[in-house]
Design a protein around this motif. Structure first.
Motif, PDB file in Angstrom:
ATOM      1  N   CYS A 181     -18.569  17.442  63.651  1.00 24.87           N
ATOM      2  CA  CYS A 181     -17.150  17.582  64.019  1.00 24.87           C
ATOM      3  C   CYS A 181     -16.880  18.787  64.912  1.00 24.87           C
ATOM      4  N   SER A 230      -5.668  17.282  62.623  1.00 25.69           N
ATOM      5  CA  SER A 230      -6.010  17.701  63.988  1.00 25.69           C
ATOM      6  C   SER A 230      -6.143  19.214  64.095  1.00 25.69           C
ATOM      7  N   LEU A 281     -13.715  13.307  61.347  1.00 27.55           N
ATOM      8  CA  LEU A 281     -12.335  13.763  61.521  1.00 27.55           C
ATOM      9  C   LEU A 281     -11.628  13.006  62.647  1.00 27.55           C
ATOM     10  N   CYS A 282     -12.384  12.624  63.682  1.00 29.14           N
ATOM     11  CA  CYS A 282     -11.794  11.787  64.740  1.00 29.14           C
ATOM     12  C   CYS A 282     -11.330  10.461  64.163  1.00 29.14           C
ATOM     13  N   SER A 330      -7.944   7.547  72.992  1.00 29.39           N
ATOM     14  CA  SER A 330      -9.069   7.615  72.050  1.00 29.39           C
ATOM     15  C   SER A 330     -10.026   6.450  72.267  1.00 29.39           C
ATOM     16  N   PRO A 388      -9.397  16.879  69.706  1.00 27.27           N
ATOM     17  CA  PRO A 388      -8.477  17.158  68.600  1.00 27.27           C
ATOM     18  C   PRO A 388      -7.182  17.850  69.068  1.00 27.27           C
ATOM     19  N   GLN A 415      -8.116  10.929  62.294  1.00 28.04           N
ATOM     20  CA  GLN A 415      -6.983  11.033  63.219  1.00 28.04           C
ATOM     21  C   GLN A 415      -6.604   9.661  63.769  1.00 28.04           C
ATOM     22  N   HIS A 434      -9.420  20.161  62.556  1.00 27.36           N
ATOM     23  CA  HIS A 434     -10.506  19.769  63.450  1.00 27.36           C
ATOM     24  C   HIS A 434     -10.603  20.709  64.655  1.00 27.36           C
ATOM     25  N   TYR A 435      -9.460  21.043  65.219  1.00 29.36           N
ATOM     26  CA  TYR A 435      -9.440  21.947  66.370  1.00 29.36           C
ATOM     27  C   TYR A 435      -9.975  23.331  65.979  1.00 29.36           C
TER      28      TYR A 435
END
Length: 155
Positions: A100, A76, A35-36, A21, A114, A39, A79-80
């Motif tokens: 996102c 995750s 959202l990253c 990351s 994600p 995570q 997000h995915y």
């Protein structure tokens, strides 16, 4: 002796995820979305908690690792799905800043950042479950040995 291997593997996964990351944001220049960041907030402590638990030989490591990793699985996954489907097109948590639903990478048509985080959280969670199961089995065997030794001593 081999019961601690899942903890060491979880350390490796957490460090690879953290360094990955950091590579994406600091070297590749990808600006993390909200959202990253969530995570990262869930993964980075694992990169510190797991080695400390390993050094202290703490058998309760799943108790404080699993809340982070399981929550990370949910974040995750959300997000995915936000990136790959239209399920959450309305009411996204990401407003303003970096969207996102942008996929900076899309390896093999399905591997996004994600997805990589999700994979790391799942692996860490599974390793903690394996560690817990092995530890529980070792405790049962120790208890059975103690009972057998006590029975022999009473004769």
């Amino acid at each position: 002796m081999f019961t601690r291997i899942p903890v060491y593997l979880a350390i490796l996964v957490a460090w690879v995820a953290m360094l990955g990351s950091l590579y994406f944001s600091e070297v590749a220049g990808f600006v993390p979305c909200k959202l990253c960041w969530y995570q990262r907030i869930l993964m980075y402590p694992l990169a510190l908690i797991l080695p400390i638990a390993a050094l202290r030989r703490d058998d309760d490591v799943p108790v404080y690792v699993l809340p982070f990793s399981v929550t990370g699985i949910f974040v995750s996954t959300y997000h995915y799905l936000l990136q790959k489907t239209n399920l959450f097109s309305n009411g996204s948590l990401c407003t303003g800043g970096t969207p996102c639903n942008i996929a900076y990478i899309n390896w093999l048509g399905f591997i996004t950042i994600p997805f990589l985080a999700l994979t790391a959280f799942v692996i860490i969670s599974l390793l903690m479950v394996i560690f817990y199961a092995r530890r529980s089995q070792a405790e049962i065997e120790d208890e059975e040995t103690a009972v057998a030794d006590a029975a022999v001593a009473m004769r």
